[in-house]
Design a protein around this motif. Structure first.
Motif, PDB file in Angstrom:
ATOM      1  N   SER A  87     -60.786  86.272  59.992  1.00 34.10           N
ATOM      2  CA  SER A  87     -60.971  87.577  60.341  1.00 34.10           C
ATOM      3  C   SER A  87     -61.112  87.902  61.978  1.00 34.10           C
ATOM      4  CB  SER A  87     -62.809  87.951  59.977  1.00 34.10           C
ATOM      5  OG  SER A  87     -62.494  87.985  58.317  1.00 34.10           O
ATOM      6  N   ASP A  88     -61.470  86.919  62.425  1.00 34.42           N
ATOM      7  CA  ASP A  88     -61.520  86.949  63.973  1.00 34.42           C
ATOM      8  C   ASP A  88     -60.101  87.188  64.651  1.00 34.42           C
ATOM      9  OD1 ASP A  88     -64.115  86.860  64.238  1.00 34.42           O
ATOM     10  OD2 ASP A  88     -64.528  84.722  64.701  1.00 34.42           O
ATOM     11  N   PHE A  96     -77.006  90.219  59.019  1.00 31.79           N
ATOM     12  CA  PHE A  96     -77.263  91.715  58.795  1.00 31.79           C
ATOM     13  C   PHE A  96     -77.605  92.503  60.068  1.00 31.79           C
ATOM     14  CE2 PHE A  96     -77.223  90.456  54.405  1.00 31.79           C
ATOM     15  CZ  PHE A  96     -76.643  91.788  53.732  1.00 31.79           C
ATOM     16  N   GLY A  97     -78.270  91.909  60.881  1.00 33.10           N
ATOM     17  CA  GLY A  97     -78.440  92.346  62.287  1.00 33.10           C
ATOM     18  C   GLY A  97     -77.429  92.709  63.182  1.00 33.10           C
ATOM     19  N   GLY A  98     -76.523  91.960  63.370  1.00 32.99           N
ATOM     20  CA  GLY A  98     -75.455  91.786  63.713  1.00 32.99           C
ATOM     21  C   GLY A  98     -74.444  93.005  63.355  1.00 32.99           C
ATOM     22  N   ALA A  99     -74.353  92.856  61.791  1.00 31.91           N
ATOM     23  CA  ALA A  99     -73.484  94.214  61.174  1.00 31.91           C
ATOM     24  C   ALA A  99     -74.213  95.536  61.577  1.00 31.91           C
ATOM     25  CB  ALA A  99     -73.703  93.984  59.586  1.00 31.91           C
ATOM     26  N   ARG A 100     -75.272  95.391  61.622  1.00 30.14           N
ATOM     27  CA  ARG A 100     -76.121  96.811  61.971  1.00 30.14           C
ATOM     28  C   ARG A 100     -75.723  97.304  63.546  1.00 30.14           C
ATOM     29  NH1 ARG A 100     -81.042  98.216  65.025  1.00 30.14           N
ATOM     30  NH2 ARG A 100     -81.637 100.403  64.259  1.00 30.14           N
ATOM     31  N   VAL A 105     -64.654  94.191  53.348  1.00 26.33           N
ATOM     32  CA  VAL A 105     -65.818  94.524  54.130  1.00 26.33           C
ATOM     33  C   VAL A 105     -65.604  94.933  55.268  1.00 26.33           C
ATOM     34  CG1 VAL A 105     -67.348  93.320  52.370  1.00 26.33           C
ATOM     35  CG2 VAL A 105     -66.584  92.327  54.601  1.00 26.33           C
ATOM     36  N   ARG A 106     -66.668  95.692  55.962  1.00 26.70           N
ATOM     37  CA  ARG A 106     -66.402  96.001  57.456  1.00 26.70           C
ATOM     38  C   ARG A 106     -66.750  94.985  58.459  1.00 26.70           C
ATOM     39  NH1 ARG A 106     -69.547 100.475  55.888  1.00 26.70           N
ATOM     40  NH2 ARG A 106     -70.821 100.741  57.857  1.00 26.70           N
ATOM     41  N   CYS A 107     -67.577  93.947  57.963  1.00 25.65           N
ATOM     42  CA  CYS A 107     -67.761  92.705  58.731  1.00 25.65           C
ATOM     43  C   CYS A 107     -67.655  91.534  57.955  1.00 25.65           C
ATOM     44  CB  CYS A 107     -68.999  92.669  59.203  1.00 25.65           C
ATOM     45  SG  CYS A 107     -69.745  94.260  59.934  1.00 25.65           S
ATOM     46  N   PRO A 108     -65.941  91.228  57.989  1.00 25.10           N
ATOM     47  CA  PRO A 108     -65.781  90.046  57.135  1.00 25.10           C
ATOM     48  C   PRO A 108     -65.995  88.638  57.948  1.00 25.10           C
ATOM     49  CG  PRO A 108     -63.780  91.021  58.188  1.00 25.10           C
ATOM     50  CD  PRO A 108     -64.925  92.296  58.423  1.00 25.10           C
ATOM     51  N   ASN A 109     -66.066  88.698  59.274  1.00 24.43           N
ATOM     52  CA  ASN A 109     -66.321  87.694  59.991  1.00 24.43           C
ATOM     53  C   ASN A 109     -67.973  87.218  59.871  1.00 24.43           C
ATOM     54  OD1 ASN A 109     -67.221  90.056  61.447  1.00 24.43           O
ATOM     55  ND2 ASN A 109     -66.986  89.163  63.482  1.00 24.43           N
ATOM     56  N   TYR A 110     -68.789  88.491  59.817  1.00 18.43           N
ATOM     57  CA  TYR A 110     -70.240  87.966  59.287  1.00 18.43           C
ATOM     58  C   TYR A 110     -70.266  87.645  57.952  1.00 18.43           C
ATOM     59  CZ  TYR A 110     -71.046  90.618  63.760  1.00 18.43           C
ATOM     60  OH  TYR A 110     -71.241  90.855  64.911  1.00 18.43           O
ATOM     61  N   LEU A 111     -69.569  87.990  57.078  1.00 20.05           N
ATOM     62  CA  LEU A 111     -69.492  87.542  55.841  1.00 20.05           C
ATOM     63  C   LEU A 111     -69.061  86.019  55.811  1.00 20.05           C
ATOM     64  CD1 LEU A 111     -69.473  87.975  52.495  1.00 20.05           C
ATOM     65  CD2 LEU A 111     -67.247  88.749  52.814  1.00 20.05           C
ATOM     66  N   GLY A 112     -67.991  85.710  56.517  1.00 21.72           N
ATOM     67  CA  GLY A 112     -67.750  84.299  56.536  1.00 21.72           C
ATOM     68  C   GLY A 112     -68.677  83.462  57.096  1.00 21.72           C
ATOM     69  N   ASN A 162     -59.257  98.164  60.175  1.00 27.66           N
ATOM     70  CA  ASN A 162     -59.384  98.300  58.793  1.00 27.66           C
ATOM     71  C   ASN A 162     -58.349  97.556  57.879  1.00 27.66           C
ATOM     72  OD1 ASN A 162     -57.572 100.025  59.671  1.00 27.66           O
ATOM     73  ND2 ASN A 162     -58.016 101.696  58.532  1.00 27.66           N
ATOM     74  N   VAL A 163     -57.754  96.646  58.375  1.00 32.74           N
ATOM     75  CA  VAL A 163     -56.622  95.671  58.093  1.00 32.74           C
ATOM     76  C   VAL A 163     -57.175  94.426  57.327  1.00 32.74           C
ATOM     77  CG1 VAL A 163     -54.950  97.160  59.190  1.00 32.74           C
ATOM     78  CG2 VAL A 163     -55.868  94.628  60.088  1.00 32.74           C
ATOM     79  N   GLY A 164     -56.241  93.829  56.572  1.00 36.31           N
ATOM     80  CA  GLY A 164     -56.545  92.583  55.884  1.00 36.31           C
ATOM     81  C   GLY A 164     -58.115  92.602  55.348  1.00 36.31           C
ATOM     82  N   PRO A 165     -58.814  91.343  55.854  1.00 38.17           N
ATOM     83  CA  PRO A 165     -60.003  91.304  55.265  1.00 38.17           C
ATOM     84  C   PRO A 165     -61.019  92.280  55.640  1.00 38.17           C
ATOM     85  CG  PRO A 165     -59.863  89.767  57.285  1.00 38.17           C
ATOM     86  CD  PRO A 165     -58.486  90.442  56.803  1.00 38.17           C
ATOM     87  N   PHE A 166     -60.838  93.148  56.391  1.00 37.68           N
ATOM     88  CA  PHE A 166     -61.600  94.350  56.924  1.00 37.68           C
ATOM     89  C   PHE A 166     -61.303  95.442  55.909  1.00 37.68           C
ATOM     90  CE2 PHE A 166     -61.198  91.883  60.701  1.00 37.68           C
ATOM     91  CZ  PHE A 166     -62.504  92.010  61.218  1.00 37.68           C
ATOM     92  N   LYS A 167     -60.322  95.290  54.745  1.00 40.05           N
ATOM     93  CA  LYS A 167     -60.367  96.215  53.670  1.00 40.05           C
ATOM     94  C   LYS A 167     -61.381  95.712  52.877  1.00 40.05           C
ATOM     95  CE  LYS A 167     -55.499  97.051  53.964  1.00 40.05           C
ATOM     96  NZ  LYS A 167     -53.962  96.885  53.345  1.00 40.05           N
TER      97      LYS A 167
END
Length: 265
Positions: free
Chosen positions: A150-151, A218-222, A174-181, A167-172
């Motif tokens: 994602s990074d 989740f705070g980072g996503a916010r 979720v909007r924060c796939p790096n945080y998901l990782g 909005n490409v790759g893993p960003f399709k």
């Protein structure tokens, strides 16, 4: 004693935050995790008490920490825009008094030790390899791959579209796939120890570290959502993307956390 040692290791490494306050939670974070992984391999290697699963997980912690710490360090010095954004988003330390810096330092080191503690407890308890450990290590590895990819994806996208939203790759997904990782990485670490935690202290340390890092993600996503709303809020394409792509957890219709002021990150 083992926990105290990894806490001291984290203290030593994340002390870089005294040079620049944000480094307590960025560069100091990644390199602290890597250093703890090294410390675990050395400590238990000397004792001849290494098993396959914790060796793999400690090695993954080293890879994770070096990758994240190095990535953040390079981005901090190479990207002026990133540096400016972080200075605006997070207290830069110029107004933070020494007592608060010390509290931040201690709290960060404790958090990093708690996050990695399931690997320590598996080693300390001399636990045998089991299916739960294998599953946990696999989830951890998948999380590291997702965060790294994602990074990389966002970096490449921003080089080509410096003023666009990714909005490409893993960003399709979720909007924060790096945080998901990141969440997946520490979910794997926590899960790996659920069959071997011994006593209330080990459960408290493992659960506390896991819940704290999920809360921070989740705070980072916010924080990212608020920044993107400010930059792209008038763009219909972004509005459509934000309304149809979950913020952090895939397939869960949670599309925003901007109003959740209790989140930090």
């Amino acid at each position: 004693m083992g926990f105290f040692i990894i806490f001291l290791v984290a203290l030593a490494v994340c002390s870089v935050g005294f040079k620049r306050y944000i480094w307590f939670i960025s560069i100091g974070y990644g390199f602290s995790v890597a250093a703890i992984g090294v410390a675990l391999l050395v400590m238990f290697g000397v004792q001849g008490r290494l098993h396959v699963i914790p060796v793999i997980m400690a090695s993954l912690a080293i890879v994770y920490g070096l990758r994240l710490g190095g990535y953040l360090l390079i981005r901090e010095y190479r990207s002026a825009s990133y540096h400016d954004v972080m200075q605006d988003a997070i207290e830069n330390g110029s107004r933070v008094k020494a007592p608060l810096k010390i509290v931040t330092w201690l709290a960060c080191a404790l958090l990093y030790a708690c996050e990695v503690s399931p690997i320590l407890f598996r080693l300390d308890n001399n636990a045998a390899n089991d299916v739960v450990g294998i599953v946990g290590a696999s989830i951890m590895g998948a999380g590291i791959v997702l965060e790294s990819f994602s990074d990389f994806t966002k970096n490449r996208f921003k080089q080509r579209h410096p003023h666009g939203f990714c909005n490409v790759g893993p960003f399709k997904l979720v909007r924060c796939p790096n945080y998901l990782g990141e969440v997946l990485t520490w979910t794997g670490v926590f899960v790996s120890g659920v069959t071997i935690y011994d006593g209330a202290w080990q459960w408290i340390a493992a659960i506390g570290g896991y819940l704290c890092i999920v809360w921070i993600m989740f705070g980072g996503a916010r924080r990212l959502e608020l920044r993107q709303n400010k930059e792209y809020g008038d763009d219909p394409a972004y509005q459509h993307y934000a309304k149809h792509t979950p913020i952090l957890i895939p397939f869960i219709p949670l599309y925003g956390v901007a109003n959740a002021k209790w989140l930090i990150g």
